[in-house]
Design an enzyme around this catalytic site. Structure first.
Site, PDB file in Angstrom:
ATOM      1  N   GLU B  41       0.869  -1.171   0.000  1.00 23.68           N
ATOM      2  CA  GLU B  41       0.000   0.000   0.000  1.00 23.68           C
ATOM      3  C   GLU B  41       0.906   1.220   0.000  1.00 23.68           C
ATOM      4  OE1 GLU B  41      -3.908  -1.606   2.444  1.00 23.68           O
ATOM      5  OE2 GLU B  41      -2.482  -0.292   3.447  1.00 23.68           O
ATOM      6  N   ASP B  52      -5.529   8.459  11.129  1.00 23.54           N
ATOM      7  CA  ASP B  52      -4.240   7.873  11.500  1.00 23.54           C
ATOM      8  C   ASP B  52      -3.786   8.253  12.895  1.00 23.54           C
ATOM      9  OD1 ASP B  52      -3.211   6.292   9.252  1.00 23.54           O
ATOM     10  OD2 ASP B  52      -3.506   8.158   8.147  1.00 23.54           O
ATOM     11  N   TYR B 167     -10.756  -4.692   2.847  1.00 28.01           N
ATOM     12  CA  TYR B 167      -9.884  -4.301   3.950  1.00 28.01           C
ATOM     13  C   TYR B 167     -10.741  -4.176   5.200  1.00 28.01           C
ATOM     14  CZ  TYR B 167      -6.160  -1.603   6.335  1.00 28.01           C
ATOM     15  OH  TYR B 167      -5.191  -1.149   7.195  1.00 28.01           O
TER      16      TYR B 167
END
Lengths: 408, 265
Positions: B41, B52, B167
């Site tokens: 990725e 994040d 995912y």
């Protein structure tokens, strides 16, 4: 135009609610989608519930101090020698700004959803204080994220939040201001989404926030419209409000949108220059993009990285703007102008010395536009300025910027 | 290029491109592939990475300070495709850099570079109709996230448009390491399998051989991100490629220990 922008604007607006023209929508990590859908549903249910409205109205009236006066500023009018000026006195509300309208609404909603933990972001600290206040009132846990730079320049509000029982968490990333506080609040929410309500303080973020926060502030223009008709038996020539995220402005504009003869004037933070990074004027230097859940105008560089911003007022110091303002801008229904740091500071002094009213530095941007515009209009014209907050919180900045110590 | 997981579980490795510089990312990427990563990725650094944790936030900041642009990410992908024709290559980005670049232009260039798939962290399926058209026109696989909070109706919608792999986010929260894998993950993978035959990769908080072995019991691949990024930061430019190779090889006992009967699709 960058083709990506056309792409988004054409992306099936009908599939997702919360579109304002091409703008708005939902751009969030998947983890938050269930919570946004839950919130949207809970809000729709609450809107249909008379008990919810009764409780909201009761608190707005008896706790927050609504309706707020529409005050004829006779000395300011005389001083400027033009249009007749009225001030919508949101600064007189409990906690000192319009922010309490939305906090009471969302606080009650969180209670209905059974969420006992509230998180919020704050720039100037007014939304943080209002959130901490409502959490104290409703007996909820409260965590407020605030950029470290804002904690310094709005220290008084940090102390108020702590006194009210809220935990204030400093954010040291990026420019250490409102945008960074929102990032950190979103990270908390994505982690604690099952137990926590994110009490977002402006008409920003993913649907349903821009719509819901606007609805909770509509009361400003509902009252103002009724009040101006009572006093003058006609509508004003223009409504003027400052625009950071844009919650006080959309609240002040909303009921006047169908009244085509009423100009709607939003005032952005011109900061101290026209270079990217020196201001927060999204309609001057920004372009459409996605920031923090919504598609709107964003101050950004050629690579789509969000720009730093500057304003003397922490509450206007933000790189994007509510999506409904983006739509009002593009349709031409509202006009957006700017006031610089210096003009806002001057306006603060002018209002303080003509009317004995100390505006928040945010609201002073709207006053600055009024000071510019009023003398250009005839005495038969009426201007309504939404005085969204009071300036007590800004005394530290004002003392420094205006060199008050030792001056007369 | 098909995205394939040769071993069970497969390994997806996330890199913030340009942290600390493009040359290091390039070397680390090759080392990761040669050490057994199936898919890379390639993370596009963004100024406001709200999904994040601190590790990837700091990496993005360093990469931006080094001047990394989306065009650099695509150029790197092109190099990697030439050097490792079998590697799975996914561009992993927040939406705004793609919008600013122009989605159609991005897809044209990504296809030209030999990118297999695209994952935009803050793009949800309801908003994605035209985005999907652009991707499909250029034979790019749209990869979407599923979360433990996603109800079944959403899993179904997401599975219907996802390609390459699904995912699955192991837990509610942001990216970053954790001591043990949340119980959320296995349940989520089981639920999403009702709606897809695609491989399911589990990420967020997967950081060591034990986690990879855990993931191998119920999913097809593990995504390692923050642990890799943190290692690169710790060891520095010169050591990064060999350290990452060792780190990934260290995950291999777990790879071979996973029970193939359980994870066979």
């Amino acid at each position: 135009m960058v083709s990506g922008m056309e792409t988004l604007s054409e992306t099936t607006p009908q599939q997702v609610a919360g579109r304002f023209g091409a703008y708005g929508g939902r751009y969030v990590p998947e983890t938050l989608m269930a919570a946004l859908e839950e919130l949207e549903h809970a809000y729709a249910e609450a809107q249909k519930n008379p008990a919810f409205h009764a409780r909201l109205d009761d608190l707005l009236h008896n706790y927050a101090g609504r309706p707020t006066p529409l005050y004829h500023a006779a000395r300011l009018t005389e001083h400027l020698g033009g249009a007749k000026i009225y001030l919508k006195r949101e600064d007189l509300l409990h906690t000192g700004a319009h922010k309490i309208n939305n906090c009471i609404g969302q606080g009650l909603l969180a209670q209905r959803m059974g969420k006992q933990r509230i998180i919020a972001e704050t720039g100037a600290g007014q939304h943080g204080v209002a959130t901490a206040t409502v959490c104290a009132l409703l007996g909820m846990e409260c965590v407020v994220y605030m950029g470290e730079e804002d904690m310094q320049r709005q220290e008084l509000n940090v102390l108020r939040m702590r006194l009210l029982g809220a935990e204030v968490r400093g954010v040291s990333s990026g420019s250490k201001t409102l945008k960074d506080a929102i990032n950190e609040a979103m990270r908390d929410w994505v982690t604690n989404v099952r137990t926590t309500h994110y009490l977002l303080g402006s008409v920003l973020g993913a649907h349903p926030y821009p719509m819901m926060v606007r609805d909770f502030h509509r009361v400003i223009s509902k009252e103002a419209k009724r009040q101006i008709l009572e006093k003058e038996n006609r509508l004003p020539s223009a409504i003027i409000a400052c625009v950071g995220g844009g919650s006080n402005a959309i609240g002040a504009f909303y009921e006047f949108i169908p009244e085509k003869d009423v100009r709607l004037i939003g005032v952005e933070a011109g900061g101290n220059g026209t270079t990217l990074g020196m201001h927060a004027a999204r309609f001057r230097g920004g372009s459409p993009g996605v920031l923090q859940g919504t598609y709107s105008y964003v101050l950004q560089d050629d690579d789509g990285q969000v720009a730093l911003t500057h304003s003397v007022s922490a509450g206007l110091d933000y790189a994007s703007i509510g999506p409904e303002h983006a739509a009002l801008h593009d349709s031409g229904r509202a006009e957006y102008t700017l006031a610089t740091d210096e003009q806002a500071l001057e306006a603060t002094v002018t209002l303080a010395r003509t009317e004995g009213i100390l505006p928040a530095l945010e609201s002073a941007h709207a006053v600055a536009e009024c000071i510019r515009l009023a003398p250009t209009l005839g005495q038969h014209e009426i201007l309504v300025v939404n005085l969204s907050g009071r300036g007590d919180k800004d005394m530290g900045i004002l003392a420094r910027e205006l060199k008050l110590k030792g001056a007369r | 290029m098909p995205i394939r997981f040769e071993q069970k579980p497969g390994l997806v490795v996330y890199l913030t491109v340009g942290d600390p510089d493009l040359e290091t990312t390039h070397k680390v990427a090759l080392a990761a592939l040669d050490a057994g990563a199936d898919v890379l990725e390639l993370g596009v650094p963004f100024s406001d990475p709200l999904a994040d944790g601190p590790v990837i936030q700091a990496a993005s900041e360093r990469a931006l300070k080094a001047g990394t642009k989306l065009s650099d990410v695509l150029a790197l992908a092109k190099e990697l495709r030439r050097e490792r024709p079998q590697a799975g290559l996914v561009v992993f980005s927040y939406l705004n850099p793609l919008l600013r670049y122009g989605v159609e232009r991005f897809c044209t260039d990504a296809e030209d570079a030999g990118v297999d798939g695209v994952l935009a962290t803050d793009m949800i399926v309801e908003e994605a109709a035209e985005y999907l058209e652009h991707l499909r026109r250029h034979k790019l696989k749209p990869i979407f996230l599923v979360a433990p909070t996603s109800p079944d109706e959403r899993l179904k919608k997401i599975a219907a448009v996802t390609d390459g792999f699904v995912y699955a986010i192991s837990r509610v929260g942001i990216t970053g390491t954790q001591s043990s894998l949340a119980a959320d993950a296995a349940g989520l993978v089981e639920r999403v399998r009702k709606y897809t035959k695609l491989p399911v990769a589990v990420g967020f908080g997967v950081s060591n051989a034990g986690h990879v072995a855990d993931v191998g019991r119920f999913a097809d691949a593990a995504v390692i991100g923050s642990a890799i990024v943190a290692t690169i930061e710790k060891v520095g430019r010169a050591e990064a490629p060999s350290s990452i190779a060792r780190f990934i090889e260290g995950l291999r006992p777990a790879v071979s220990a996973a029970d193939p009967a359980v994870s066979q699709k």
